[in-house]
Design an enzyme around this catalytic site. Structure first.
Site, short mmCIF file in Angstrom:
data_model
loop_
_atom_site.label_atom_id
_atom_site.label_comp_id
_atom_site.label_asym_id
_atom_site.label_seq_id
_atom_site.Cartn_x
_atom_site.Cartn_y
_atom_site.Cartn_z
N SER A 22 -11.18 -0.15 3.14
CA SER A 22 -10.44 -0.52 4.36
C SER A 22 -9.77 0.72 4.92
CB SER A 22 -9.40 -1.59 4.04
OG SER A 22 -10.02 -2.78 3.59
N GLU B 216 -5.28 4.09 5.98
CA GLU B 216 -4.99 3.94 4.55
C GLU B 216 -5.40 5.17 3.76
OE1 GLU B 216 -5.95 0.80 0.94
OE2 GLU B 216 -5.79 0.09 2.99
N ARG C 297 0.83 -1.21 0.00
CA ARG C 297 0.00 0.00 0.00
C ARG C 297 0.87 1.26 0.00
NH1 ARG C 297 -2.31 -3.65 -1.17
NH2 ARG C 297 -4.27 -4.51 -0.39
#
Length: 356
Positions: free
Chosen positions: A252, A347, A162
């Site tokens: 998420s 995130e 990520r």
């Protein structure tokens, strides 16, 4: 009438933009960036708005939306694969659908992910055992530090979990407010190297393999993978639906923490985990959240609550403010840190940057 970030993001929160421009061409996009930079005006570039949590006070600068949409494929029908170049503003799931329709392998497990193509290399978007870094050949960007267009090859992009060089360039600078993470690079287009085939890349994720009724490593018709992924995502509230508040989210909200051996020692053995390289282990953030006392639907009826389908998604149940979501995220982070000694990392891009 001012443009509200709540109308431009999937969380549907965020105050007004001081100035808003939607660019329909690369020339318009670059002109707006250079004008803002010359004036010392804070800049926020957005696509689908699916990875943003913007404060109720809004954004004190230019919000620039990339409204371009195009997919360019050279005529390479005689070779074993193709290079697909996509404008950053193109809706990501349209790219996946286009690839599958043309029998191009490598993006099928990324079906149903909201947002624009330009965001995918920034976050190294991934799902169900597949990441865009496995298919990206290069990314063309505007480098604000050098005031010129550059092409970053795969080796230059520094992909991680990520993460990428593009994301790591987002930090406060001397000439920008401390509350705003200023990106050095603005993505213009992304080129993918995809191979021809009727069968998917090897299935690498257990949950997806189970849904498909195959073993890990099996190859499955592309359309079947897409259908299974969309079913799994819908079951978790991860496919956008304006009537379903479980999808009023940024997906998420926390990344799975990557721990060294010392930090891992405080995590119970039953917590799901995966190797993340020498001496490192990735642990399920959802498991940590659940075992710190937060179940699906925590916080209901809202206005901010965990999804009733997935504990990793923070959702707007209607009428939530950004401050409500920040308070919920902070409550979860503090509880996980107290219970397991692990600091969960958001995130989405959070503005102001110090809100969490």
């Amino acid at each position: 009438m001012s443009t509200r970030l709540a109308d431009l993001t999937t969380l549907r929160v965020g105050g007004p933009a001081a100035r808003f421009v939607e660019a329909s061409s690369e020339a318009e996009l670059l002109a707006a960036i250079q004008e803002a930079d010359a004036a010392g005006e804070p800049l926020l570039v957005i696509g689908g708005g699916s990875n943003l949590l913007v404060g109720d006070e809004g954004f004190e600068g230019l919000v620039l939306r990339d409204g371009r949409s195009s997919l360019d494929t050279p005529d390479v029908s005689a070779c074993a694969g193709t290079t697909l170049t996509v404008a950053a503003g193109t809706v990501w799931d349209e790219v996946v659908q286009h690839a599958i329709a043309n029998r191009w392998v490598g993006l099928e497990a990324l079906s149903g992910i909201p947002g624009s193509t330009g965001a995918t290399p920034v976050q190294n978007v991934g799902a169900y055992g597949q990441e865009v870094s496995q298919s990206i050949a290069q990314v063309r960007v505007w480098d604000r530090a050098r005031s010129r267009v550059r092409t970053l090859a795969l080796a230059d992009l520094g992909f991680g979990y990520r993460s990428s060089v593009l994301k790591r360039s987002m930090r406060p600078t001397a000439d920008a407010p401390a509350w705003h993470p200023t990106p050095r690079y603005v993505v213009l287009d992304v080129s993918f190297q995809l191979r021809w085939g009727d069968l998917s890349a090897p299935i690498a994720y257990g949950e997806l393999a189970q849904r498909l009724g195959v073993e890990i490593g099996a190859r499955v018709p592309l359309a079947e993978v897409r259908a299974a992924v969309l079913e799994l995502r819908a079951g978790k509230g991860m496919v956008l639906d304006p009537e379903d508040h479980d999808t009023w989210s940024a997906g998420s909200f926390f990344t799975n923490p990557i721990l060294d051996a010392e930090a891992l020692a405080s995590i119970p053995a039953e917590a799901p985990r995966w190797s993340a390289g020498p001496g490192l282990t990735k642990v399920s953030a959802a498991w940590l959240i659940e075992h710190a006392g937060f179940s699906k639907g925590f916080g209901m009826p809202g206005p901010a609550a965990l999804s009733t389908k997935h504990t990793l998604a923070l959702t707007n149940r209607g009428g939530a403010k950004a401050s409500d979501l920040v308070a919920l995220a902070r409550t979860i982070r503090e509880a996980v840190a107290e219970r397991f000694g692990v600091e969960l990392v958001p995130e989405p891009v959070v503005i102001p940057a110090g809100a969490l």
